[in-house]
Design a protein around this motif. Structure first.
Motif, PDB file in Angstrom:
ATOM      1  N   PRO A 134       0.859  -1.241  -0.008  1.00 39.07           N
ATOM      2  CA  PRO A 134       0.114   0.031  -0.107  1.00 39.07           C
ATOM      3  C   PRO A 134       0.812   1.227   0.113  1.00 39.07           C
ATOM      4  O   PRO A 134       1.734   1.482   0.856  1.00 39.07           O
ATOM      5  N   THR A 135       0.583   2.207  -0.781  1.00 33.09           N
ATOM      6  CA  THR A 135       1.270   3.299  -0.912  1.00 33.09           C
ATOM      7  C   THR A 135       1.063   4.201   0.189  1.00 33.09           C
ATOM      8  O   THR A 135       1.946   5.012   0.482  1.00 33.09           O
ATOM      9  N   SER A 136       0.041   4.054   0.877  1.00 34.02           N
ATOM     10  CA  SER A 136      -0.185   5.035   2.338  1.00 34.02           C
ATOM     11  C   SER A 136       0.898   4.466   3.109  1.00 34.02           C
ATOM     12  O   SER A 136       1.227   5.467   4.266  1.00 34.02           O
ATOM     13  N   LYS A 137       1.486   3.425   3.270  1.00 36.97           N
ATOM     14  CA  LYS A 137       2.705   2.930   4.306  1.00 36.97           C
ATOM     15  C   LYS A 137       4.025   3.276   3.758  1.00 36.97           C
ATOM     16  O   LYS A 137       5.153   3.318   4.663  1.00 36.97           O
ATOM     17  N   LEU A 138       4.247   4.103   2.641  1.00 34.96           N
ATOM     18  CA  LEU A 138       5.539   4.399   2.236  1.00 34.96           C
ATOM     19  C   LEU A 138       5.713   5.998   2.470  1.00 34.96           C
ATOM     20  O   LEU A 138       4.792   6.708   2.323  1.00 34.96           O
ATOM     21  N   PRO A 139       6.864   6.186   2.803  1.00 37.47           N
ATOM     22  CA  PRO A 139       7.370   8.019   2.852  1.00 37.47           C
ATOM     23  C   PRO A 139       7.072   8.311   1.742  1.00 37.47           C
ATOM     24  O   PRO A 139       7.511   7.888   0.550  1.00 37.47           O
ATOM     25  N   ARG A 140       6.830   9.671   1.814  1.00 38.67           N
ATOM     26  CA  ARG A 140       6.554  10.504   0.504  1.00 38.67           C
ATOM     27  C   ARG A 140       7.636  11.626   0.396  1.00 38.67           C
ATOM     28  O   ARG A 140       7.825  12.359   1.398  1.00 38.67           O
ATOM     29  N   LEU A 141       8.150  11.765  -0.725  1.00 36.68           N
ATOM     30  CA  LEU A 141       9.050  12.667  -0.823  1.00 36.68           C
ATOM     31  C   LEU A 141       8.388  14.258  -0.717  1.00 36.68           C
ATOM     32  O   LEU A 141       7.449  14.510  -1.407  1.00 36.68           O
ATOM     33  N   TYR A 142       9.059  14.859   0.105  1.00 34.75           N
ATOM     34  CA  TYR A 142       8.502  16.225   0.196  1.00 34.75           C
ATOM     35  C   TYR A 142       9.440  17.543  -0.459  1.00 34.75           C
ATOM     36  O   TYR A 142       9.021  18.466  -1.141  1.00 34.75           O
ATOM     37  N   PHE A 143      10.718  17.186  -0.431  1.00 30.32           N
ATOM     38  CA  PHE A 143      11.681  18.088  -1.042  1.00 30.32           C
ATOM     39  C   PHE A 143      13.162  17.423  -1.242  1.00 30.32           C
ATOM     40  O   PHE A 143      13.476  16.770  -0.488  1.00 30.32           O
ATOM     41  N   GLY A 163      17.526  14.371   0.581  1.00 31.77           N
ATOM     42  CA  GLY A 163      16.058  14.136   0.350  1.00 31.77           C
ATOM     43  C   GLY A 163      15.226  14.222   1.584  1.00 31.77           C
ATOM     44  O   GLY A 163      15.981  13.867   2.783  1.00 31.77           O
ATOM     45  N   LEU A 164      14.023  14.893   1.589  1.00 36.96           N
ATOM     46  CA  LEU A 164      13.324  15.083   2.792  1.00 36.96           C
ATOM     47  C   LEU A 164      11.979  14.406   2.346  1.00 36.96           C
ATOM     48  O   LEU A 164      11.350  14.580   1.542  1.00 36.96           O
ATOM     49  N   TYR A 165      11.631  13.408   3.468  1.00 42.07           N
ATOM     50  CA  TYR A 165      10.463  12.508   3.216  1.00 42.07           C
ATOM     51  C   TYR A 165       9.523  12.769   4.491  1.00 42.07           C
ATOM     52  O   TYR A 165      10.007  12.852   5.551  1.00 42.07           O
ATOM     53  N   GLU A 166       8.128  12.637   4.123  1.00 42.45           N
ATOM     54  CA  GLU A 166       7.099  12.621   5.331  1.00 42.45           C
ATOM     55  C   GLU A 166       6.809  10.998   5.352  1.00 42.45           C
ATOM     56  O   GLU A 166       6.275  10.338   4.466  1.00 42.45           O
ATOM     57  N   ASN A 181       3.906   7.425   9.543  1.00 40.45           N
ATOM     58  CA  ASN A 181       3.955   7.273  11.002  1.00 40.45           C
ATOM     59  C   ASN A 181       4.161   8.475  11.944  1.00 40.45           C
ATOM     60  O   ASN A 181       4.040   8.415  13.185  1.00 40.45           O
ATOM     61  N   GLY A 182       4.095   9.702  11.188  1.00 41.85           N
ATOM     62  CA  GLY A 182       4.175  11.015  11.945  1.00 41.85           C
ATOM     63  C   GLY A 182       5.572  11.374  12.422  1.00 41.85           C
ATOM     64  O   GLY A 182       5.804  11.848  13.463  1.00 41.85           O
ATOM     65  N   TYR A 183       6.498  11.058  11.401  1.00 37.66           N
ATOM     66  CA  TYR A 183       8.141  11.862  11.664  1.00 37.66           C
ATOM     67  C   TYR A 183       8.578  11.985  10.208  1.00 37.66           C
ATOM     68  O   TYR A 183       8.106  11.526   9.179  1.00 37.66           O
ATOM     69  N   VAL A 184       9.540  12.846  10.322  1.00 33.65           N
ATOM     70  CA  VAL A 184      10.459  13.263   8.842  1.00 33.65           C
ATOM     71  C   VAL A 184      11.685  12.466   8.870  1.00 33.65           C
ATOM     72  O   VAL A 184      12.224  12.054   9.732  1.00 33.65           O
ATOM     73  N   ILE A 185      11.899  12.122   7.310  1.00 34.80           N
ATOM     74  CA  ILE A 185      13.188  11.559   7.365  1.00 34.80           C
ATOM     75  C   ILE A 185      14.075  12.486   6.442  1.00 34.80           C
ATOM     76  O   ILE A 185      13.781  13.013   5.627  1.00 34.80           O
TER      77      ILE A 185
END
Length: 206
Positions: free
Chosen positions: A62-71, A77-80, A83-87
């Motif tokens: 499920p794509t909802s479980k994968l980190p999303r690239l923000y910038f 790279g910065l990911y959302e 689970n509520g944290y930034v990578i």
């Protein structure tokens, strides 16, 4: 009709969204299978040496479980994470100071926008911080959280470069009086476990 289309046509009752994802997966798999002819054979007459692609339902995530690239820029790279944290993942190589400032500024904006206070800092490919970068992190980035009396929890994946580790140790030493609560790790799974453990205690007070 392509080989991938032939395989997908057999699953006519698959939902449209899943069908598209299966099509993408099958097209990628066909690059490795490379059948001699892209024909679609009836099951009874299919040649014995024809390549069979198993429907890859178990590979779908499920794509909802994968980190999303923000910038992303040359620095990293910065990911959302859902689970509520930034990578925050560093790219290897030298950095321009302006790009470095931009990535950290976007990190602060993302944390504040979502009301989060947990960060996974992946420094494994990072080159050593310069003196200018170190001073800016302590005075401006961490200093901003201290002024707002806001806490931030950071799980830091240590750099492979020895000098990069030393430069980060200096930042962490200077940050002891800031609102940063951090732990350092060599293993990403353990770092994520720690972030999940403190999730219930994290109030997102940005």
């Amino acid at each position: 009709m392509s080989f991938a289309d032939c395989r997908l046509r057999q699953h006519r009752y698959v939902p449209r969204e899943l069908l598209m994802r299966l099509r993408i997966f099958a097209l990628g798999a066909s690059a490795y299978a490379r059948p001699s002819a892209t024909r679609c054979w009836p099951a009874a007459s299919k040649p014995a040496n024809a390549t069979r692609l198993t429907p890859p339902y178990h590979h779908l995530m499920p794509t909802s479980k994968l980190p999303r690239l923000y910038f992303e820029n040359a620095v990293g790279g910065l990911y959302e994470h859902p689970n509520g944290y930034v990578i925050f993942r560093y790219h290897p190589g030298k950095r321009k100071f302006a790009d470095f400032q931009a990535l950290l500024t976007h990190t602060s904006n993302l944390l504040q926008r979502n009301g989060w206070n947990r960060l996974l800092g992946d420094q494994r490919q990072m080159s050593p911080h310069t003196e200018e970068e170190t001073a800016w992190i302590v005075a401006n980035w961490l200093g901003g959280y201290r002024q707002r009396n806001a806490s931030i929890y950071g799980a830091v994946l240590l750099a492979q470069d020895v000098f990069a580790r030393l430069s980060m140790n200096q930042i962490l030493h200077d940050a002891r009086e800031s609102a940063l609560v951090y732990h350092v790790f060599d293993d990403e799974a353990k770092a994520i476990d720690w972030l999940n453990q403190i999730a219930s205690e994290s109030t997102g007070d940005f």
